[in-house]
Design a protein around this motif. Structure first.
Motif, PDB file in Angstrom:
ATOM      1  N   HIS A  70       0.929  -0.967  -0.188  1.00  0.00           N
ATOM      2  CA  HIS A  70       0.213  -0.003  -0.127  1.00  0.00           C
ATOM      3  C   HIS A  70       0.996   1.202  -0.157  1.00  0.00           C
ATOM      4  CE1 HIS A  70       1.343  -0.560   4.124  1.00  0.00           C
ATOM      5  NE2 HIS A  70       0.897   0.852   4.374  1.00  0.00           N
ATOM      6  N   ASP A  72       0.745   5.097   1.950  1.00  0.00           N
ATOM      7  CA  ASP A  72      -0.090   5.732   2.812  1.00  0.00           C
ATOM      8  C   ASP A  72      -0.857   6.753   2.765  1.00  0.00           C
ATOM      9  OD1 ASP A  72       1.237   3.759   4.733  1.00  0.00           O
ATOM     10  OD2 ASP A  72       2.674   5.193   5.630  1.00  0.00           O
ATOM     11  N   HIS A 128       4.650  -0.004   0.161  1.00  0.00           N
ATOM     12  CA  HIS A 128       5.520  -0.788   0.897  1.00  0.00           C
ATOM     13  C   HIS A 128       4.675  -1.923   1.502  1.00  0.00           C
ATOM     14  CE1 HIS A 128       3.741   2.725   3.174  1.00  0.00           C
ATOM     15  NE2 HIS A 128       3.808   2.162   4.289  1.00  0.00           N
TER      16      HIS A 128
HETATM   17 FE   LIG Z   1       2.180   2.358   5.597  1.00  0.00          FE
END
Ligand SMILES: [Fe+2]
Ligand SMILES: O=C(O)CCC(=O)C(=O)O
Length: 206
Positions: A70, A72, A128
């Motif tokens: 994903h 952030d 990540h």
């Molecule tokens: Fe994250």
């Protein structure tokens, strides 16, 4: 403060949270300064949310996902982990770099999607994930900078020019946050959601 009745633990968590917030702010200032901009450009009201996670060791001999890939959604995230590695960053399409042997005093700073939009796409909000191997559980603490309700994310005008046309429209952070949890957003990879929500097509030259 949670958990009730453990003042020593609460003091430690509060101190850690405050220091992570300070460090996060310092990194914002370093980024803004590196563009030759003044700090007023990233003034916003926001809260720092702390999440502590325990990732269980996988069954013996297995290498398993602890957290799906994903980008952030807050402005930025600061992560620290306790000795056991597991955080991986996508460096190329489906090539992952494992952050291993971080010193106990290391923090990982993640640019979130709104920060990418603020920077007109110059900062990347990297994909990540957490992958778990070995026989030890992993603990991490993440500090998320989450803008308060009503915050409008605007691309910095100083970062828009002929070579860098404006990529994103202004948007309400909370509307984007809700969008990322919607059924529509699930049709996109996490790193495509900011474009699906806010990309100008075509980009606007100044
Ligand atoms: Fe994250
Ligand atoms: O636990 C970690 O190392 C990563 C956490 C993370 O990426 C997240 O919560 O968004």
């Amino acid at each position: 403060m949670w958990p009730d009745g453990y003042p020593h633990f609460c003091d430690i968590v509060y101190t850690l949270a405050t220091q992570m917030e300070e460090l996060n702010k310092l990194i914002w200032l370093m980024i803004i300064d590196s563009y030759g901009l003044g700090e007023e450009l990233l003034k916003m009201s926001y809260k720092t949310l702390i999440r502590m996670v325990k990732y269980m060791a996988p069954p013996s001999g297995k290498f398993e996902s602890g957290l799906f890939p994903h980008t952030d959604k807050p402005i930025s995230t600061l992560i620290c982990e306790d000795k056991i590695s597991g955080l991986e960053i996508e460096v190329k399409d489906d090539k992952w770099l494992r952050l291993s042997n971080l010193s106990p005093s290391s923090f990982v700073f993640m640019v979130g999607d709104p920060f990418k939009a603020w920077s007109n796409g110059r900062l990347k909000s990297g994909m990540h994930r957490v992958m778990m191997g070995g026989d030890k559980d992993r603990y991490s603490i993440a500090a998320f900078a989450v803008p308060n309700k009503g915050t409008i994310i605007k691309t910095t005008k100083e970062l828009i020019d002929d070579q860098h046309p404006q990529l994103y429209k202004d948007f309400d952070f909370m509307e984007y946050f809700l969008f990322t949890a919607s059924d529509l957003a699930k049709r996109f990879n996490s790193n495509q959601q900011i474009d699906a929500f806010a990309a100008l097509s075509p980009p606007i030259s100044n």
